[in-house]
Design a protein around this motif. Sequence first.
Motif, mmCIF file in Angstrom:
data_model
loop_
_atom_site.group_PDB
_atom_site.id
_atom_site.type_symbol
_atom_site.label_atom_id
_atom_site.label_comp_id
_atom_site.label_asym_id
_atom_site.label_seq_id
_atom_site.Cartn_x
_atom_site.Cartn_y
_atom_site.Cartn_z
ATOM 1 N N ALA A 1 0.841 -1.204 0.000
ATOM 2 C CA ALA A 1 0.000 0.000 0.000
ATOM 3 C C ALA A 1 0.873 1.251 0.000
ATOM 4 N N ASN A 2 1.940 1.236 0.789
ATOM 5 C CA ASN A 2 2.851 2.388 0.793
ATOM 6 C C ASN A 2 3.507 2.559 -0.575
ATOM 7 N N GLY A 3 3.900 1.452 -1.199
ATOM 8 C CA GLY A 3 4.476 1.515 -2.538
ATOM 9 C C GLY A 3 3.493 2.058 -3.551
ATOM 10 N N LEU A 4 2.229 1.647 -3.447
ATOM 11 C CA LEU A 4 1.198 2.137 -4.372
ATOM 12 C C LEU A 4 0.933 3.627 -4.173
ATOM 13 N N LYS A 5 1.013 4.098 -2.942
ATOM 14 C CA LYS A 5 0.817 5.528 -2.680
ATOM 15 C C LYS A 5 1.972 6.346 -3.264
ATOM 16 N N MET B 1 1.770 9.221 -6.204
ATOM 17 C CA MET B 1 2.358 10.561 -6.100
ATOM 18 C C MET B 1 3.198 10.881 -7.333
ATOM 19 N N ASN B 2 3.909 9.889 -7.875
ATOM 20 C CA ASN B 2 4.754 10.116 -9.060
ATOM 21 C C ASN B 2 3.940 10.101 -10.348
ATOM 22 N N ALA B 3 3.077 9.102 -10.509
ATOM 23 C CA ALA B 3 2.379 8.898 -11.780
ATOM 24 C C ALA B 3 1.071 9.674 -11.873
ATOM 25 N N GLY B 4 0.523 10.105 -10.761
ATOM 26 C CA GLY B 4 -0.732 10.843 -10.796
ATOM 27 C C GLY B 4 -1.942 9.979 -10.506
ATOM 28 N N SER B 5 -1.838 8.678 -10.646
ATOM 29 C CA SER B 5 -2.944 7.775 -10.319
ATOM 30 C C SER B 5 -2.365 6.398 -9.974
ATOM 31 N N TYR B 6 -3.214 5.566 -9.429
ATOM 32 C CA TYR B 6 -2.789 4.189 -9.136
ATOM 33 C C TYR B 6 -2.681 3.411 -10.446
ATOM 34 N N PRO B 7 -1.874 2.332 -10.465
ATOM 35 C CA PRO B 7 -1.866 1.496 -11.669
ATOM 36 C C PRO B 7 -3.238 0.844 -11.865
ATOM 37 N N THR B 8 -3.564 0.531 -13.098
ATOM 38 C CA THR B 8 -4.837 -0.139 -13.377
ATOM 39 C C THR B 8 -4.739 -1.596 -12.936
ATOM 40 N N ASN C 1 2.818 -5.290 -10.719
ATOM 41 C CA ASN C 1 4.067 -5.303 -11.488
ATOM 42 C C ASN C 1 4.502 -3.884 -11.853
ATOM 43 N N ALA C 2 3.557 -2.918 -11.840
ATOM 44 C CA ALA C 2 3.893 -1.523 -12.132
ATOM 45 C C ALA C 2 4.821 -0.941 -11.076
ATOM 46 N N LEU C 3 4.934 -1.596 -9.929
ATOM 47 C CA LEU C 3 5.852 -1.138 -8.890
ATOM 48 C C LEU C 3 7.282 -1.616 -9.141
ATOM 49 N N VAL C 4 7.422 -2.583 -10.060
ATOM 50 C CA VAL C 4 8.724 -3.185 -10.355
ATOM 51 C C VAL C 4 9.228 -2.770 -11.735
ATOM 52 N N GLU C 5 8.321 -2.736 -12.726
ATOM 53 C CA GLU C 5 8.675 -2.381 -14.111
ATOM 54 C C GLU C 5 7.724 -1.308 -14.614
ATOM 55 N N LYS C 6 8.239 -0.432 -15.454
ATOM 56 C CA LYS C 6 7.397 0.630 -16.006
ATOM 57 C C LYS C 6 6.301 0.009 -16.863
ATOM 58 N N MET D 1 9.026 5.591 -11.296
ATOM 59 C CA MET D 1 10.253 5.139 -10.646
ATOM 60 C C MET D 1 10.023 3.743 -10.080
ATOM 61 N N LYS D 2 11.084 2.978 -10.065
ATOM 62 C CA LYS D 2 11.025 1.614 -9.535
ATOM 63 C C LYS D 2 10.896 1.690 -8.018
ATOM 64 N N ILE D 3 9.861 1.067 -7.497
ATOM 65 C CA ILE D 3 9.604 1.143 -6.057
ATOM 66 C C ILE D 3 10.067 -0.132 -5.350
#
Length: 163
Positions: free
Chosen positions: A76-80, A84-91, A97-102, A113-115
């Motif tokens: 949850a912290n990684g998603l937040k 903050m960086n992308a403007g929205s949560y990943p779909t 996987n959006a937390l590991v790869e673009k 950014m890679k979280i």
Amino acid sequence: MAIRFPRKSICEDFGAYWQNDGAAVFMSVLKMMKLCGIFLLFMTCAIFALVAMINLERSSSITETKLARMDFQSLANGLKIYRMNAGSYPTTAQGLNALVEKPTTVPIPERWMKIFSKLPADPWRSPYHYRFPGTKDPTKFELSSDGPDQTAGTKDDVIYQEQ
């Protein structure tokens, strides 16, 4: 003519033995009591070990659920941070996987950014599930684990929704 001696009864033999060597009999009885005590001690330890194993099995599933909840907090912290960086949560399609790869699917974040270097698996070695928008609140994400039975939609599933 053969000489015959009168035969003593077993009770008379034991009585004579007791009278002649009572200390040896007493020591034999003490040895038997000692062996019985050791046996009872062993059995008591075995019973306690069995009870402890049963309790450990029960508490391990509770501990695994707590581990899953701790992973949920980390994710949850990684998603937040992602939001903050992308403007929205990943779909949901982009997933955790959006937390590991673009992400390569729309919407592709401009500021990414890679979280995490690697996504954690749940305590039962299965991947966590991510959904955005959430089913209860479409403005929040949901994380879930299939739980010990590793089957989605059962009562042992562990579910987290952003608060």
